[in-house]
Design a protein around this motif. Sequence first.
Motif, PDB file in Angstrom:
ATOM      1  N   SER A 356      46.716  42.632 110.900  1.00 23.39           N
ATOM      2  CA  SER A 356      46.903  42.793 112.528  1.00 23.39           C
ATOM      3  C   SER A 356      46.413  41.551 113.319  1.00 23.39           C
ATOM      4  O   SER A 356      46.643  41.378 114.315  1.00 23.39           O
ATOM      5  N   GLY A 357      46.046  40.282 112.467  1.00 26.42           N
ATOM      6  CA  GLY A 357      45.607  39.233 113.171  1.00 26.42           C
ATOM      7  C   GLY A 357      44.426  38.503 112.567  1.00 26.42           C
ATOM      8  O   GLY A 357      44.424  38.191 111.625  1.00 26.42           O
ATOM      9  N   THR A 358      43.287  38.164 113.366  1.00 31.21           N
ATOM     10  CA  THR A 358      42.416  37.301 112.797  1.00 31.21           C
ATOM     11  C   THR A 358      40.859  38.017 113.415  1.00 31.21           C
ATOM     12  O   THR A 358      40.856  38.854 114.276  1.00 31.21           O
ATOM     13  N   LEU A 359      39.893  37.783 112.497  1.00 27.05           N
ATOM     14  CA  LEU A 359      38.594  38.001 112.675  1.00 27.05           C
ATOM     15  C   LEU A 359      37.557  36.974 112.243  1.00 27.05           C
ATOM     16  O   LEU A 359      37.639  36.447 111.437  1.00 27.05           O
ATOM     17  N   ARG A 360      36.626  36.774 113.184  1.00 29.27           N
ATOM     18  CA  ARG A 360      35.368  35.993 112.524  1.00 29.27           C
ATOM     19  C   ARG A 360      34.210  36.728 112.147  1.00 29.27           C
ATOM     20  O   ARG A 360      33.751  37.788 113.074  1.00 29.27           O
TER      21      ARG A 360
END
Length: 398
Positions: A356-360
């Motif tokens: 779904s995208g990115t995460l940190r």
Amino acid sequence: MPTTHIPQIRIPTTYMRGGTSKGVFFRLEDLPERAQVPGESRDKLLLRVIGSPDPYQKQIDGMGGATSSTSKAVILSKSTQPGHDVDYLFGQVSIDKPFVDWSGNCGNLSAAVGPFAISNGLVEASRIPRNGIATVRIWQANIRKTIVAHVPIVDGAVQETGDFELDGVTFPAAEVQLDFMDLADGEGAMFPTGNVVDDLEVPEEVAKGGILEATLINAGIPTIFVNAQDIGYTGTELQDAINGDTRALAMFETLRAHGALRMGLIQRLEDAALRQHTPKIAFVAKPADYVASSGKRVKAAAVDLLVRALSMGKLHHAMMGTAAVAIGTAAAIPGTLVNLAAGGGDRTSVHFGHPSGTLRVGAEARLEGSDWKVVKASMSRSARVLMEGWVRVPADSF
């Protein structure tokens, strides 16, 4: 002769989103008496609430949403543990089988625990500021670990709306920071085999030669990491590429079972079928450009690595919160497959790409003797009440 109808009972419930998951939240004291203790009655009640087991796998006759992310239940109570505010018990409800898996945590729904606890009187009023951040000390009862939630408060009430955006969630909301403490799972050491990378014995249909490199880690949730290229993937896959492929899903389940056995989580390979929630299985790859499920373009330069993870037998639409903790922890420890995919070396945070995208997620690791220790891993999620009131179930269903 008139037919006897069994009436429905109603139970106070809150339906909440936490991170990229949602589920039904109960106060322990609101459950029917026989469901206030672990056992068959509690499991049957939650199954009926969610709408399982459902051979159609739609959960039409319940609160579930027919995915692992939306087939969840949470039971909360004032904490019995010193230094904690609330006890948090999580149940992953099977969609098509009659069981509830209590073997692990849900990191996403952890974001909703603090807000629910404050709004439902489970946190002492003296610990809640009029304005600012309330620190809620959560005892995660499944794995016997501490989670600290930092919940924004406005005019004495939980702030739910805001401008924090989370890939995998359509609308912005207020940010809730979570600190996952003392990360080794309650079932053993962080690396149950003692190695940051193992040669895992698997059937030939999983890996040619019957050997597959794997990082087996207990952090946040027991997780098996493998390299995408070793099992024929790139790390840029979306759900349709895997969830519609029955052979691929069978391969992943076989791999998960062999990893669970090596980690000591099960005694026989066939026992994995009764432990669907844990361990998780994930594959990693070096950064690459891809288009997320929303149509958003993710550039290789924007992430440190790519990760795809399966939950309850299907590729997750984003990333499980507990698996994100495992990713951050493994990335912080030199030599793991996650760390190597991210470029190797020492790091205190990692930014990864998911469907779904990115995460940190951040984590700090240190070597104590021969064992790695991570004091905490941190990430931000959001949570919101979707509906509150009562859920109804037939009185004879549990």
